[in-house]
Design an enzyme around this catalytic site. Structure first.
Site, PDB file in Angstrom:
ATOM      1  N   ASP A 235      -0.981  -9.390  -8.383  1.00  0.00           N
ATOM      2  CA  ASP A 235      -1.502 -10.675  -7.937  1.00  0.00           C
ATOM      3  C   ASP A 235      -0.936 -11.827  -8.752  1.00  0.00           C
ATOM      4  O   ASP A 235      -0.747 -12.927  -8.226  1.00  0.00           O
ATOM      5  CB  ASP A 235      -3.037 -10.692  -7.997  1.00  0.00           C
TER       6      ASP A 235
ATOM      7  N   CYS B  32      -2.238  -3.708 -16.247  1.00  0.00           N
ATOM      8  CA  CYS B  32      -2.711  -2.665 -15.339  1.00  0.00           C
ATOM      9  C   CYS B  32      -2.074  -2.799 -13.962  1.00  0.00           C
ATOM     10  O   CYS B  32      -2.396  -2.051 -13.048  1.00  0.00           O
ATOM     11  CB  CYS B  32      -4.233  -2.690 -15.209  1.00  0.00           C
TER      12      CYS B  32
ATOM     13  N   HIS C 273       0.826  -1.213   0.000  1.00  0.00           N
ATOM     14  CA  HIS C 273       0.000   0.000   0.000  1.00  0.00           C
ATOM     15  C   HIS C 273       0.855   1.256   0.000  1.00  0.00           C
ATOM     16  O   HIS C 273       0.584   2.218  -0.717  1.00  0.00           O
ATOM     17  CB  HIS C 273      -0.911   0.007   1.242  1.00  0.00           C
TER      18      HIS C 273
END
Length: 556
Positions: free
Chosen positions: A439, A486, A186
């Protein structure tokens, strides 16, 4: 004497300044017994502190907007978790003070997260920050956080909580360095959004003395402690050259020989749109819709509320392409009304599209809202599903889009290796692919994106990850369809050239990275990018792949 340290560069730019360390963590409260008659008062103190911290986190999110808002609202929900509060009440009942009950309840929950698989273990830093803020309020001591300073500085910390990163003042915080974290944590994502140079996963960063002059290269990951005058001059010259190149590169993304590579922005909501427009984004390659659903973990947002938010983003890109990812709930983004609370490993359980297929009414409402938001607009709307595993998943999503009457292209995110390996099969049901490299790396290497100890396996330069990108791009080319990236990999200017050489047709990233990528692509032809991609795939490690690509593009 100058010394050089190396971590993981996660946000471009150079920062030179004196070190200031993050405020120390809250001390452990004393374990004192309270009389039974004071239990109710202590429980009330705990609830008031929790509510105040949750309100503060939400307010910080509202100020920061965009991706930061979603992250901080998730932390606010964490603070008010009903099971945690029940545990606090229980501990007070048997004699703990409010601060001690909070400390011990969070410690127990922390241990559960740490042992619940690496994906959830990555939430421990966020949980610690929430605990520290609540305990600080109960003890009446200053909140842990960014140091006060009238002079610009480089911030050094073990890790940075999203609440601190989101509201960093770039005029004071020249850059930051952390011991923990990874390229897709983050804090790294928010640093790129702020345009603050940052290096993470640097062992021993906390040992750099307060006031020491350091130079931070957010591109290479190098830290120069007590840099020489020559080093400082060289870094400043390189930074000036880079700034000039950014100013010179304008217009749509393309290679030196005119091969078009649309450069799109990742956005978390309407608040991110102005920065994307200013950076010259040609559209949106990833519109994360989670921010709407995090406002209330117990209820889905109404169709009307969704229509309003989606239309604000769509209106900002007339004639442009806007790719919307439907709700990606589960794992580190739990929603009380939607996701199960007792999964042993949520990252490998019911998340993303799996959650939506289990709750078709939520998916149908979102798709209907998107259809209404796009009515009468000249925007090119595309909608994609997260966590697609195979053709059956892709078909189920495409069917749901058609049933909702959505006039848009339907796509699938490639975040699971099976989707990359069987990409041609998936493309029989959808019209485009979008690679979520964060991911995809996590699942390829079994390495949590939030855990600094495994950050080398999260490096998007890993040849195995490049192989999966190539497989997906080749499948899309064979089917006459598009394949974009992305994930955070697209924000690395050098890697952007390699991804282009692998056959990727568009790149989407945080707005702050777009000028860097545009300038880098403009330096090289498509053939050079293809040679760099081949060299990178032939390597055996991420470092070797990066060096091999650099050698090709620099003509060595």
């Amino acid at each position: 004497m100058e010394t050089t340290l190396r971590g993981v560069g996660v946000s471009h730019g150079v920062a030179i300044g004196e070190v200031r360390h993050m405020g120390t963590a809250v001390l452990e409260p004393p374990a004192k017994q309270i009389p039974a008659e004071e239990a109710e008062r202590e429980q009330q103190r705990a609830r008031q502190a929790v509510d105040a911290v949750a309100a503060d986190l939400t307010a910080r999110g509202n100020l920061a907007g965009g991706e930061a808002q979603a992250v901080l609202e998730a932390q606010a929900l964490m603070a008010q978790d009903p099971e945690l509060m029940a545990d606090v009440d229980r501990r007070v009942t048997v004699g703990s003070s409010a601060e001690r009950a909070v400390y011990d309840a969070f410690a127990a929950y922390r241990e559960l997260l740490a042992n619940a698989g690496e994906y959830l273990a990555g939430r421990v830093a966020d949980l610690d920050d929430v605990r520290n803020r609540i305990v600080a309020r109960l003890l009446g001591v200053p909140m842990p956080g960014v140091p006060d300073s009238d002079e610009p500085y480089v911030l050094v910390a073990r890790d940075l909580a999203p609440a601190d990163t989101a509201l960093l003042d770039p005029t004071l915080v020249l850059g930051f360095v952390t011991e923990e974290g990874g390229p897709t944590s983050h804090s790294a994502i928010l640093a790129r959004a702020l345009g603050v140079p940052a290096v993470v996963a640097l062992p021993g960063a906390g040992e750099i003395a307060e006031g020491t002059l350091i130079a931070v290269d957010g591109s290479s990951g190098e830290i120069f402690v007590n840099p020489t005058e020559e080093r400082r001059a060289a870094l400043e010259a390189a930074a000036a050259e880079r700034k000039a190149a950014l100013a010179a590169a304008t217009g749509p993304g393309a290679t030196a020989d005119g091969h078009k590579v649309p450069l799109l922005a990742n956005v978390g909501g309407p608040a991110d749109v102005p920065a994307a427009v200013e950076a010259g984004a040609e559209g949106v390659g990833l519109f994360r819709t989670e921010f709407l659903f995090l406002d209330d973990s117990k209820n889905a947002p109404s169709e009307e509320k969704q229509v309003e938010a989606y239309r604000q983003v769509l209106e900002a890109f007339p004639e442009g392409r806007v790719v919307v990812r439907v709700l990606d709930a589960g794992a580190d983004k739990p929603l009380e009304f939607l996701t199960p609370g007792d999964e042993p490993n949520p990252a490998l359980g019911v998340r993303g599209l799996r959650t939506l297929l289990d709750h078709p009414e939520v998916l149908r409402t979102q798709l209907t809202a998107l259809a209404k938001a796009a009515e009468g607009l000249p925007v090119h709307l595309e909608v994609m599903a997260p966590m697609v595993a195979d053709r059956a998943d892709a078909k189920a999503f495409a069917d749901a889009c058609r049933e909702a009457g959505l006039q848009a292209k339907y796509g699938a995110m490639v975040e699971i290796p099976s989707a990359a390996l069987r990409a041609r099969s998936v493309l029989r049901e959808v019209e485009f692919l979008s690679l979520g490299t964060n991911d995809l790396a996590q699942y390829t290497f079994a390495a949590d994106r939030q855990v600094g100890a495994v950050s080398r396996l999260q490096d998007p330069w890993q040849p195995a990850l490049l192989d999966l990108v190539a497989l997906s791009a080749e499948a899309a080319r064979a089917e006459g369809k598009s394949c974009g990236v992305c994930g955070e990999a697209a924000s690395d200017p050098l890697l952007a050239c390699v991804l282009t050489g692998l056959g990727v047709t568009s790149l989407s990233m945080g707005a702050a990275s777009i000028p860097y990528v545009r300038a880098q692509l403009a330096k090289f032809t498509l053939a050079q990018c293809e040679r760099a991609a081949a060299a990178a795939r032939a390597a055996d490690s991420a470092d070797e792949a990066r060096s091999a690509a650099q050698a090709v593009l620099s003509g060595e």
